[in-house]
Design a protein around this motif. Sequence first.
Motif, PDB file in Angstrom:
ATOM      1  N   VAL A 252     -31.502   3.815  28.258  1.00 28.23           N
ATOM      2  CA  VAL A 252     -32.865   3.750  27.733  1.00 28.23           C
ATOM      3  C   VAL A 252     -33.722   4.784  28.454  1.00 28.23           C
ATOM      4  O   VAL A 252     -33.793   4.785  29.689  1.00 28.23           O
ATOM      5  CB  VAL A 252     -33.488   2.355  27.932  1.00 28.23           C
ATOM      6  CG1 VAL A 252     -34.931   2.329  27.418  1.00 28.23           C
ATOM      7  CG2 VAL A 252     -32.657   1.294  27.232  1.00 28.23           C
ATOM      8  N   VAL A 253     -34.348   5.670  27.691  1.00 26.52           N
ATOM      9  CA  VAL A 253     -35.347   6.587  28.239  1.00 26.52           C
ATOM     10  C   VAL A 253     -36.695   5.907  28.051  1.00 26.52           C
ATOM     11  O   VAL A 253     -37.153   5.707  26.926  1.00 26.52           O
ATOM     12  CB  VAL A 253     -35.320   7.943  27.518  1.00 26.52           C
ATOM     13  CG1 VAL A 253     -36.380   8.882  28.104  1.00 26.52           C
ATOM     14  CG2 VAL A 253     -33.933   8.568  27.616  1.00 26.52           C
ATOM     15  N   LEU A 254     -37.328   5.521  29.161  1.00 23.95           N
ATOM     16  CA  LEU A 254     -38.520   4.674  29.098  1.00 23.95           C
ATOM     17  C   LEU A 254     -39.758   5.444  29.545  1.00 23.95           C
ATOM     18  O   LEU A 254     -39.995   5.650  30.738  1.00 23.95           O
ATOM     19  CB  LEU A 254     -38.320   3.438  29.986  1.00 23.95           C
ATOM     20  CG  LEU A 254     -39.446   2.406  29.979  1.00 23.95           C
ATOM     21  CD1 LEU A 254     -39.615   1.783  28.592  1.00 23.95           C
ATOM     22  CD2 LEU A 254     -39.186   1.322  31.027  1.00 23.95           C
ATOM     23  N   GLY A 255     -40.557   5.876  28.584  1.00 24.92           N
ATOM     24  CA  GLY A 255     -41.864   6.435  28.887  1.00 24.92           C
ATOM     25  C   GLY A 255     -42.906   5.329  28.930  1.00 24.92           C
ATOM     26  O   GLY A 255     -42.602   4.152  28.723  1.00 24.92           O
ATOM     27  N   HIS A 256     -44.155   5.702  29.172  1.00 21.92           N
ATOM     28  CA  HIS A 256     -45.171   4.656  29.232  1.00 21.92           C
ATOM     29  C   HIS A 256     -46.555   5.213  28.929  1.00 21.92           C
ATOM     30  O   HIS A 256     -46.827   6.398  29.097  1.00 21.92           O
ATOM     31  CB  HIS A 256     -45.174   3.977  30.602  1.00 21.92           C
ATOM     32  CG  HIS A 256     -45.612   4.868  31.730  1.00 21.92           C
ATOM     33  ND1 HIS A 256     -46.930   4.941  32.160  1.00 21.92           N
ATOM     34  CD2 HIS A 256     -44.920   5.728  32.506  1.00 21.92           C
ATOM     35  CE1 HIS A 256     -47.022   5.799  33.150  1.00 21.92           C
ATOM     36  NE2 HIS A 256     -45.816   6.290  33.390  1.00 21.92           N
ATOM     37  N   GLN A 257     -47.411   4.333  28.489  1.00 21.25           N
ATOM     38  CA  GLN A 257     -48.809   4.624  28.211  1.00 21.25           C
ATOM     39  C   GLN A 257     -49.488   5.177  29.460  1.00 21.25           C
ATOM     40  O   GLN A 257     -49.208   4.756  30.580  1.00 21.25           O
ATOM     41  CB  GLN A 257     -49.487   3.331  27.751  1.00 21.25           C
ATOM     42  CG  GLN A 257     -50.958   3.451  27.426  1.00 21.25           C
ATOM     43  CD  GLN A 257     -51.556   2.092  27.090  1.00 21.25           C
ATOM     44  OE1 GLN A 257     -50.977   1.046  27.416  1.00 21.25           O
ATOM     45  NE2 GLN A 257     -52.691   2.085  26.433  1.00 21.25           N
ATOM     46  N   SER A 258     -50.378   6.142  29.274  1.00 21.68           N
ATOM     47  CA  SER A 258     -51.186   6.714  30.362  1.00 21.68           C
ATOM     48  C   SER A 258     -50.332   7.319  31.472  1.00 21.68           C
ATOM     49  O   SER A 258     -50.593   7.113  32.661  1.00 21.68           O
ATOM     50  CB  SER A 258     -52.130   5.645  30.952  1.00 21.68           C
ATOM     51  OG  SER A 258     -52.976   5.110  29.956  1.00 21.68           O
ATOM     52  N   CYS A 259     -49.336   8.081  31.093  1.00 18.07           N
ATOM     53  CA  CYS A 259     -48.454   8.704  32.077  1.00 18.07           C
ATOM     54  C   CYS A 259     -49.172   9.871  32.759  1.00 18.07           C
ATOM     55  O   CYS A 259     -49.601  10.823  32.106  1.00 18.07           O
ATOM     56  CB  CYS A 259     -47.178   9.205  31.403  1.00 18.07           C
ATOM     57  SG  CYS A 259     -46.029  10.019  32.534  1.00 18.07           S
ATOM     58  N   GLY A 260     -49.302   9.798  34.081  1.00 18.34           N
ATOM     59  CA  GLY A 260     -50.011  10.843  34.824  1.00 18.34           C
ATOM     60  C   GLY A 260     -49.304  12.178  34.793  1.00 18.34           C
ATOM     61  O   GLY A 260     -49.947  13.228  34.762  1.00 18.34           O
ATOM     62  N   ALA A 261     -47.974  12.175  34.792  1.00 16.90           N
ATOM     63  CA  ALA A 261     -47.234  13.434  34.749  1.00 16.90           C
ATOM     64  C   ALA A 261     -47.441  14.142  33.418  1.00 16.90           C
ATOM     65  O   ALA A 261     -47.587  15.368  33.369  1.00 16.90           O
ATOM     66  CB  ALA A 261     -45.745  13.166  34.995  1.00 16.90           C
ATOM     67  N   VAL A 262     -47.440  13.372  32.346  1.00 13.87           N
ATOM     68  CA  VAL A 262     -47.685  13.965  31.028  1.00 13.87           C
ATOM     69  C   VAL A 262     -49.109  14.498  30.949  1.00 13.87           C
ATOM     70  O   VAL A 262     -49.349  15.608  30.449  1.00 13.87           O
ATOM     71  CB  VAL A 262     -47.413  12.939  29.917  1.00 13.87           C
ATOM     72  CG1 VAL A 262     -47.907  13.461  28.566  1.00 13.87           C
ATOM     73  CG2 VAL A 262     -45.923  12.620  29.851  1.00 13.87           C
ATOM     74  N   ARG A 263     -50.077  13.751  31.437  1.00 17.33           N
ATOM     75  CA  ARG A 263     -51.463  14.229  31.439  1.00 17.33           C
ATOM     76  C   ARG A 263     -51.585  15.526  32.240  1.00 17.33           C
ATOM     77  O   ARG A 263     -52.273  16.458  31.820  1.00 17.33           O
ATOM     78  CB  ARG A 263     -52.405  13.170  31.991  1.00 17.33           C
ATOM     79  CG  ARG A 263     -53.886  13.616  32.031  1.00 17.33           C
ATOM     80  CD  ARG A 263     -54.796  12.493  32.432  1.00 17.33           C
ATOM     81  NE  ARG A 263     -54.828  11.438  31.445  1.00 17.33           N
ATOM     82  CZ  ARG A 263     -55.561  11.470  30.331  1.00 17.33           C
ATOM     83  NH1 ARG A 263     -56.344  12.537  30.075  1.00 17.33           N
ATOM     84  NH2 ARG A 263     -55.549  10.473  29.485  1.00 17.33           N
ATOM     85  N   ALA A 264     -50.914  15.593  33.381  1.00 10.99           N
ATOM     86  CA  ALA A 264     -50.969  16.809  34.193  1.00 10.99           C
ATOM     87  C   ALA A 264     -50.417  18.007  33.432  1.00 10.99           C
ATOM     88  O   ALA A 264     -50.958  19.120  33.524  1.00 10.99           O
ATOM     89  CB  ALA A 264     -50.186  16.601  35.488  1.00 10.99           C
TER      90      ALA A 264
END
Length: 246
Positions: A150-162
């Motif tokens: 399972v590749v598990l992302g999440h809401q409000s990911c700081g790395a993605v925002r960066a």
Amino acid sequence: MTTDSAPPRDATGGPVRRTVLRTALTGAAALGAGLAAAPATTAAPARHTPRRPATPDEALRELAAGNRRWRAYRERHPHEDPVIRRTLATGQHPFAVVLGCIDSRVPPELVFDQGLGDLMTVRTAGEVLDEAVLGSVAYGVLELAVPLVVVLGHQSCGAVRAAVEAEQSGDRLPAHMQYLVDQISPAIDHREEGDARVDATVSAHVRLVRSRLAAEPELAARVAAGRLAIVGARYELTTQAVHRVA
């Protein structure tokens, strides 16, 4: 995939090397002993021997049931009793590999309400892949016969925002964090703006990482044979729900 009848090879990556790796990481126990093996001095009662999900569908159902318990505040915190702890000293037989983010709010064992020996978790900021991550996932699948990744992302990911903000500003991040941004940047969803772009990119990056894993030849062979599923998912901080990312 190498068959069991193939002759031993040297340290270039063949069965000899894999046997050494297996022994080093699982201790003296033979593969497959896992949770079902009784400790040397104590016979485990049947009630202490959990049934391990053996197929991708069974593994998915178990994770879904655990997340329902988590959302309802009815966690069982399974597989923590003394017998299980002694049994796990002789080997492991997890049923899923979860590649997730390092975010402190998204520990897989809690959000899926699983216990000792159930999950192999690999965590990097933004669930970014590198050689160590690929090798860790491959170990779980190829050596321990784990049927689900399972590749598990999440809401409000700081790395993605960066990554989104760095692309917009043109600034480079300090130290090794730029590597994370560079790996996430191909997934940035330019159809959206602001927070919506960050949220869309979370899902897009899950899909990208999942596709990269699925393209690995040895993993792909297991998927084709029905022995493995590689799925993308998201954890929503506001609802505590995990759902599939198509």
